[in-house]
Design a protein around this motif. Sequence first.
Motif, PDB file in Angstrom:
ATOM      1  N   CYS A  84      73.559  -8.139  16.500  1.00  0.00           N
ATOM      2  CA  CYS A  84      73.072  -6.794  16.597  1.00  0.00           C
ATOM      3  C   CYS A  84      73.951  -5.751  15.976  1.00  0.00           C
ATOM      4  CB  CYS A  84      72.689  -6.400  17.899  1.00  0.00           C
ATOM      5  SG  CYS A  84      71.788  -7.454  18.904  1.00  0.00           S
ATOM      6  N   LYS A  85      73.325  -4.829  15.046  1.00  0.00           N
ATOM      7  CA  LYS A  85      74.164  -3.889  14.305  1.00  0.00           C
ATOM      8  C   LYS A  85      74.516  -2.848  15.076  1.00  0.00           C
ATOM      9  CE  LYS A  85      73.521  -0.968  10.183  1.00  0.00           C
ATOM     10  NZ  LYS A  85      72.528  -0.325   9.291  1.00  0.00           N
ATOM     11  N   ASN A  86      74.134  -2.389  16.097  1.00  0.00           N
ATOM     12  CA  ASN A  86      74.432  -1.320  16.983  1.00  0.00           C
ATOM     13  C   ASN A  86      74.259  -1.563  18.479  1.00  0.00           C
ATOM     14  OD1 ASN A  86      71.723  -0.439  17.796  1.00  0.00           O
ATOM     15  ND2 ASN A  86      71.302   0.042  15.872  1.00  0.00           N
ATOM     16  N   ALA A  87      75.205  -0.643  19.395  1.00  0.00           N
ATOM     17  CA  ALA A  87      75.168  -0.868  20.635  1.00  0.00           C
ATOM     18  C   ALA A  87      73.851  -0.712  21.257  1.00  0.00           C
ATOM     19  CB  ALA A  87      75.977   0.281  21.158  1.00  0.00           C
ATOM     20  N   GLU A  88      72.951   0.041  20.927  1.00  0.00           N
ATOM     21  CA  GLU A  88      71.596   0.131  21.547  1.00  0.00           C
ATOM     22  C   GLU A  88      70.788  -1.231  21.291  1.00  0.00           C
ATOM     23  OE1 GLU A  88      72.644   2.303  19.525  1.00  0.00           O
ATOM     24  OE2 GLU A  88      73.255   3.962  20.640  1.00  0.00           O
ATOM     25  N   THR A  89      70.733  -1.904  20.191  1.00  0.00           N
ATOM     26  CA  THR A  89      70.187  -2.876  20.125  1.00  0.00           C
ATOM     27  C   THR A  89      70.675  -4.224  20.799  1.00  0.00           C
ATOM     28  OG1 THR A  89      69.549  -2.406  17.842  1.00  0.00           O
ATOM     29  CG2 THR A  89      69.303  -4.809  18.351  1.00  0.00           C
TER      30      THR A  89
END
Length: 244
Positions: A84-89
């Motif tokens: 996952c690229k970012n914390a939200e994902t």
Amino acid sequence: MKYLKYTIITIIIFTFIFTWLFPQFIRCFFVELDDFQEIKTNIFVEKSISKQQQDSLIHYVINADSRIKDFWGKREGKAKIIFCKNAETYKKYAKTTEGAGFSIGTPLGSWIILNKDGLNIDVIAHEMCHDELMTRLGWWRTKKEIPTWFDEGLALMLDYRFVSSQDSIQRYIDYRSELSYLTSKPIPLEEIVTQKGFFGKSELFTKIAYFTSAVEVSRKISLKGKQEIFRTIEKTKKEGKFEF
């Protein structure tokens, strides 16, 4: 027709119960429908990540795989990796924002969820070790019999972030030294048998729990070799009871 009706109802009930027990299963199973792509067998990344990150991830996975084979003799786990690229994902898949990696095991498949900090051979090898243990023992036996301290302590044997020595005796000495920096009294193993007991308190407690577990597992390996670990796992598989 009546049997078909009962079959459909049974499938619906089973699906409901399964997704209730494993809420991430559906999302992980259909990861390619969520703007992800498979860049290598069982390695999925968000389509927006750079080619450099993709190449780095593949490199780390290959090296983590080698580390697993070196310790276990061969790799039997087949967990799919989701980067996952970012914390939200990451939170969508792991259901947490903590840590660099997270393992999801179910009777129908397993996944390793990584965030940007998981672009690391140690993190990947750590999570692969969880999957390896579950694959060899089976999902039910692992959840029912294996204490969290053993699962985490074993994973730390393939994770060199805290102790890098490959000599079994020195590894035990180094882990014991790391633990002594944090506390003069290790946590009793019976307090960290479950995930709630291991992770459900403070950040410091969890860190001490990790090192307590690593000391216990590395001590056994330093005394009797890693074959003792395999004997423990095999005995648990055959007799259905964990003894260490």
